[in-house]
Design a protein around this motif. Structure first.
Motif, PDB file in Angstrom:
ATOM      1  N   SER A  24       4.014   2.435   6.244  1.00  0.00           N
ATOM      2  CA  SER A  24       3.405   1.103   6.354  1.00  0.00           C
ATOM      3  C   SER A  24       2.731   0.929   7.711  1.00  0.00           C
ATOM      4  CB  SER A  24       4.448   0.012   6.120  1.00  0.00           C
ATOM      5  OG  SER A  24       5.182  -0.244   7.293  1.00  0.00           O
ATOM      6  N   LEU A  25       3.125   1.737   8.702  1.00  0.00           N
ATOM      7  CA  LEU A  25       2.482   1.670  10.015  1.00  0.00           C
ATOM      8  C   LEU A  25       1.237   2.556  10.077  1.00  0.00           C
ATOM      9  CD1 LEU A  25       5.626   1.660  12.330  1.00  0.00           C
ATOM     10  CD2 LEU A  25       3.944  -0.150  12.147  1.00  0.00           C
ATOM     11  N   GLY A  26       0.878   3.128   8.937  1.00  0.00           N
ATOM     12  CA  GLY A  26      -0.354   3.906   8.880  1.00  0.00           C
ATOM     13  C   GLY A  26      -0.167   5.391   9.133  1.00  0.00           C
TER      14      GLY A  26
ATOM     15  N   ARG B 119       4.308  10.992  18.245  1.00  0.00           N
ATOM     16  CA  ARG B 119       4.146   9.562  18.006  1.00  0.00           C
ATOM     17  C   ARG B 119       4.526   9.196  16.565  1.00  0.00           C
ATOM     18  NH1 ARG B 119       0.736   5.591  19.458  1.00  0.00           N
ATOM     19  NH2 ARG B 119      -0.479   5.952  17.591  1.00  0.00           N
TER      20      ARG B 119
ATOM     21  N   ARG C 236      13.372   8.041  22.257  1.00  0.00           N
ATOM     22  CA  ARG C 236      12.297   8.167  21.275  1.00  0.00           C
ATOM     23  C   ARG C 236      12.052   9.642  21.018  1.00  0.00           C
ATOM     24  NH1 ARG C 236       7.179   5.328  23.409  1.00  0.00           N
ATOM     25  NH2 ARG C 236       8.294   5.515  25.374  1.00  0.00           N
TER      26      ARG C 236
ATOM     27  N   ARG D 271      -5.222  -0.708   7.004  1.00  0.00           N
ATOM     28  CA  ARG D 271      -4.282  -1.422   6.143  1.00  0.00           C
ATOM     29  C   ARG D 271      -3.066  -1.860   6.948  1.00  0.00           C
ATOM     30  NH1 ARG D 271      -1.551   2.613   3.150  1.00  0.00           N
ATOM     31  NH2 ARG D 271       0.040   2.282   4.735  1.00  0.00           N
ATOM     32  N   ALA D 272      -2.590  -0.942   7.800  1.00  0.00           N
ATOM     33  CA  ALA D 272      -1.379  -1.221   8.564  1.00  0.00           C
ATOM     34  C   ALA D 272      -1.595  -2.354   9.563  1.00  0.00           C
ATOM     35  CB  ALA D 272      -0.930   0.046   9.291  1.00  0.00           C
TER      36      ALA D 272
ATOM     37  N   TYR E 192       5.106  -4.522   6.807  1.00  0.00           N
ATOM     38  CA  TYR E 192       6.102  -4.358   5.742  1.00  0.00           C
ATOM     39  C   TYR E 192       7.495  -4.208   6.344  1.00  0.00           C
ATOM     40  CZ  TYR E 192       8.771  -1.936   2.105  1.00  0.00           C
ATOM     41  OH  TYR E 192       9.742  -1.557   1.218  1.00  0.00           O
TER      42      TYR E 192
ATOM     43  N   PRO F 240      -5.457   4.091   6.085  1.00  0.00           N
ATOM     44  CA  PRO F 240      -4.076   3.645   6.302  1.00  0.00           C
ATOM     45  C   PRO F 240      -3.895   2.821   7.587  1.00  0.00           C
ATOM     46  CG  PRO F 240      -4.104   5.938   5.634  1.00  0.00           C
ATOM     47  CD  PRO F 240      -5.531   5.526   5.787  1.00  0.00           C
ATOM     48  N   LYS F 241      -4.598   3.199   8.658  1.00  0.00           N
ATOM     49  CA  LYS F 241      -4.442   2.473   9.927  1.00  0.00           C
ATOM     50  C   LYS F 241      -4.948   1.041   9.789  1.00  0.00           C
ATOM     51  CE  LYS F 241      -2.697   4.925  13.199  1.00  0.00           C
ATOM     52  NZ  LYS F 241      -2.459   6.234  13.232  1.00  0.00           N
TER      53      LYS F 241
ATOM     54  N   LEU G  54       6.835  -0.423  18.333  1.00  0.00           N
ATOM     55  CA  LEU G  54       6.355   0.380  17.204  1.00  0.00           C
ATOM     56  C   LEU G  54       5.372  -0.414  16.354  1.00  0.00           C
ATOM     57  CD1 LEU G  54       9.538   2.238  15.901  1.00  0.00           C
ATOM     58  CD2 LEU G  54       7.566   3.225  17.039  1.00  0.00           C
ATOM     59  N   GLY G  55       5.516  -1.743  16.365  1.00  0.00           N
ATOM     60  CA  GLY G  55       4.608  -2.587  15.601  1.00  0.00           C
ATOM     61  C   GLY G  55       3.162  -2.466  16.056  1.00  0.00           C
TER      62      GLY G  55
ATOM     63  N   GLY H 228       0.801  -1.227   0.000  1.00  0.00           N
ATOM     64  CA  GLY H 228       0.000   0.000   0.000  1.00  0.00           C
ATOM     65  C   GLY H 228       0.825   1.263   0.000  1.00  0.00           C
TER      66      GLY H 228
ATOM     67  N   THR I 104      11.262  -1.055  22.937  1.00  0.00           N
ATOM     68  CA  THR I 104      10.609   0.140  22.406  1.00  0.00           C
ATOM     69  C   THR I 104      10.473   0.050  20.896  1.00  0.00           C
ATOM     70  OG1 THR I 104      11.662   1.366  24.185  1.00  0.00           O
ATOM     71  CG2 THR I 104      10.762   2.649  22.391  1.00  0.00           C
ATOM     72  N   LEU I 105      11.514  -0.468  20.267  1.00  0.00           N
ATOM     73  CA  LEU I 105      11.502  -0.603  18.809  1.00  0.00           C
ATOM     74  C   LEU I 105      10.427  -1.595  18.379  1.00  0.00           C
ATOM     75  CD1 LEU I 105      13.263   0.720  16.718  1.00  0.00           C
ATOM     76  CD2 LEU I 105      14.702  -1.290  16.694  1.00  0.00           C
TER      77      LEU I 105
ATOM     78  N   ARG J 273       9.414  -6.543  15.204  1.00  0.00           N
ATOM     79  CA  ARG J 273       8.574  -5.338  15.131  1.00  0.00           C
ATOM     80  C   ARG J 273       7.341  -5.604  14.252  1.00  0.00           C
ATOM     81  NH1 ARG J 273       6.694  -2.514  10.917  1.00  0.00           N
ATOM     82  NH2 ARG J 273       8.690  -2.611   9.868  1.00  0.00           N
TER      83      ARG J 273
ATOM     84  N   MET K 176       1.701   0.300  16.719  1.00  0.00           N
ATOM     85  CA  MET K 176       1.207   1.640  16.401  1.00  0.00           C
ATOM     86  C   MET K 176      -0.135   1.649  15.653  1.00  0.00           C
ATOM     87  SD  MET K 176       3.481   4.651  14.911  1.00  0.00           S
ATOM     88  CE  MET K 176       4.043   5.453  16.368  1.00  0.00           C
ATOM     89  N   PRO K 177      -0.310   0.787  14.629  1.00  0.00           N
ATOM     90  CA  PRO K 177      -1.608   0.826  13.943  1.00  0.00           C
ATOM     91  C   PRO K 177      -2.775   0.497  14.870  1.00  0.00           C
ATOM     92  CG  PRO K 177      -0.031  -0.522  12.734  1.00  0.00           C
ATOM     93  CD  PRO K 177       0.606  -0.183  14.043  1.00  0.00           C
TER      94      PRO K 177
ATOM     95  N   GLY L 186      -2.867   1.338  17.994  1.00  0.00           N
ATOM     96  CA  GLY L 186      -3.010   2.420  18.953  1.00  0.00           C
ATOM     97  C   GLY L 186      -2.994   1.953  20.396  1.00  0.00           C
TER      98      GLY L 186
ATOM     99  N   LEU M 262      12.369   4.140  11.971  1.00  0.00           N
ATOM    100  CA  LEU M 262      12.717   3.044  11.051  1.00  0.00           C
ATOM    101  C   LEU M 262      12.615   3.473   9.591  1.00  0.00           C
ATOM    102  CD1 LEU M 262      10.932   0.150  12.942  1.00  0.00           C
ATOM    103  CD2 LEU M 262      13.376   0.506  12.711  1.00  0.00           C
TER     104      LEU M 262
END
Lengths: 241, 317
Positions: free
Chosen positions: B211-213, B197, B259, A69-70, A75, A66-67, A94-95, A45, A90-91, A139, A97-98, A100, B204
């Protein structure tokens, strides 16, 4: 099902039609400039097609917010760049994030799946190349996506770490995710993918199980190399003439 | 509130009363005549203005470094500060600065003009590289026009006014500047905080963030608005004050998990502290004319920048 319908993108992809299935590993192969990464990014996407479209479970991918889809497509780019020296946990977070949320459970599960639990508090930039590759995949897993799209995930890894990462990706596919990998090493595609898509100059050449998609004739046609496979199924090696 | 915010908020609480008493004349509340008047009408607005300007520059620097994923980035890169300076220079050139409101309003107009120019050049694509180059172009254009204005100044007085003003300072400011700048800077910091955020996702790289929206175009405009408000308002009331946005995030980063989102608010507090302390020091220095704050911070910033470069060369950043 993640499918492309007459997908055209500049001169990088021409009328590509393919349908990818969940629960298996699909490899995208082709020479340099064949459009492999472009196809992967379009399916993630990230690129707007000039013509045609991409379907995700019957709906149009680009109609999804987008959220949304994510949440469904994770990806993993080729670049292993981590700009800030953040802790591993923390890294991986991030996965989420979509979604929330800051749920600890999927993050812990992703860390455990990639044997990273002891690394959770380490700083990202103190890791080796192999460890970084696993963290970046973790992630993606933390987002619990239906699809994992990875661009040459094995490129910077030594043989041991390549097989290690493939084992983790296989586990994700067995758990039901659709795993799509751009692979340069045809032997990896032959031995580890369930299905192989071959691209040449932006056009789809083959979309079949590895034995037929990567047969001698296709390799000669697409890569211009006379070569043949030796060894038994699952442990094949490519020998050039 | 994270640990870094607490540390810098505590230091700020100590620095504020010190700065109210410090100056060419040290104020002893018990014996100095008119002590209350001096503090209320001169020192307090000046201290608050230092806090407001510094907070804006600190937050803008943290956001800018997060956005460009580069510890050497500075909010000046977007060309907004030079744009604001050009606006003020135009006001000085035509002598409008005699009216107290016109100079800051012209400066804000200049900053807005720089933002509009950025939008026209790089607005639709939202690509980081194109945007940075567009910012450099705007900065260099504004710098050239400022130099032109100086070289063609109508009289020696205007020229000296312009040159002095460009070396930012907080001398002779009043509550009027505080009321003008504070709301704009606060609004800008809120925008940058809101972007935090999304900046984390950029750790990355841009493709992963998308890709994370993350809507990277929206993020870009949130940043331009936030940096435009914080830096534009800062330039409007204090002139060019460099290096704060570059230095402050480096002071804050080791106290956080690194961060970008965790840096915005503590960088605002640390920026406020740095400018407040620097402004108090230039007042106390026994010089015939007061050292301009902008010059003092540049003198401090240049060796700091060199140190950063050396540390980068060693690979410890």
């Amino acid at each position: 099902m993640l499918a492309t319908k007459d997908l055209t993108l500049g001169n990088r992809l021409k009328d590509v039609n393919c349908a990818l299935k969940p629960g298996i590993i699909t490899a995208i192969c082709g020479p340099n400039g064949a459009g492999k990464s472009t196809l992967l990014q379009a399916m993630a996407g990230l690129l707007d097609p000039d013509a045609g479209h991409i379907e995700l479970d019957g709906g149009r991918l680009y109609d999804l917010p987008p959220k949304e889809r994510a949440k469904r497509i994770g990806y993993l780019p080729q670049s292993a760049e981590v700009a800030w020296d953040v802790p591993v946990r923390t890294l991986v977070q991030l996965g989420r994030m979509p979604h929330g949320d800051q749920l600890a459970e999927p993050v812990d599960a992703a860390l455990a799946a990639l044997d990273l639990a002891p690394f959770a508090d380490r700083r990202a930039q103190s890791l080796s190349g192999g460890e970084t590759a696993r963290v970046l995949l973790a992630r993606v897993l933390a987002g619990e996506p239906d699809w994992i799209l990875a661009d040459e995930p094995l490129a910077a890894l030594d043989l041991g770490h390549q097989l290690d990462l493939l084992r983790h990706l296989r586990r994700a596919a067995d758990a039901g995710a659709g795993v799509v990998l751009v692979l340069h090493d045809l032997a990896h595609a032959m031995n580890h993918a369930d299905r192989v898509i071959v691209l040449d100059r932006g056009a789809l050449v083959a979309d079949a199980p590895p034995e037929s998609a990567l047969d001698d004739v296709t390799i000669l046609d697409v890569w211009g190399v006379a070569a043949g496979w030796v060894g038994e199924s699952g442990k094949r090696a490519l020998v050039t003439a | 509130m994270n640990r870094a915010s607490l540390v810098f908020a505590a230091l700020l609480l100590v620095a504020i009363p010190l700065s109210l008493f410090a100056g060419r004349v040290w104020i002893d509340p018990a014996s100095t005549p008119n002590a209350a008047l001096i503090v209320a009408e001169l020192r307090l607005p000046r201290a608050l203005l230092a806090i407001v300007v510094g907070a804006g520059l600190g937050a803008a620097g943290a956001a800018m470094q997060g956005y460009l994923r580069n510890p050497l980035a500075d909010p000046g890169l977007f060309g907004i500060a030079p744009g604001g300076a050009l606006g003020a220079v135009i006001a000085l050139w035509f002598g409008y600065a005699a009216s107290a409101w016109l100079l800051p309003l012209f400066a804000l107009g200049g900053a807005a003009g720089a933002m509009a120019l950025l939008a026209a050049i790089a607005g639709r694509t939202g690509g980081i590289a194109l945007f940075t180059l567009a910012g450099l172009m705007v900065a260099s254009l504004a710098g050239a026009l400022t130099a032109l204005a100086i070289s063609m100044a109508p009289n020696a007085f205007a020229m000296s006014q312009i040159v002095l003003w460009l070396n930012g300072a907080l001398t002779d400011r009043s509550w009027r500047e505080v009321w003008l700048a504070a709301p704009l800077v606060l609004l800008g910091i809120a925008a940058l905080w809101h972007a935090g955020r999304s900046l984390n996702a950029l750790t990355l790289g841009e493709p992963v963030a998308r890709s994370l929206g993350i809507d990277t175009t929206r993020l870009l405009w949130l940043l331009v608005a936030g940096i435009g408000l914080t830096v534009g308002a800062g330039v409007a009331v204090a002139g060019i004050i460099g290096f704060v946005g570059l230095i402050v995030p480096h002071l804050v980063r080791p106290l956080t998990d690194r961060r970008p989102s965790q840096l915005i608010v503590p960088s605002a507090l640390a920026g406020a502290l740095l400018v407040l302390v620097a402004d108090s020091v230039v007042r106390v220095l026994p010089l015939v004319t007061e050292l301009r704050l902008g010059i003092a911070l540049s003198l401090l910033g240049a060796p700091f920048f060199l140190g950063l470069l050396l540390r980068m060369r060693k690979g410890t950043i």
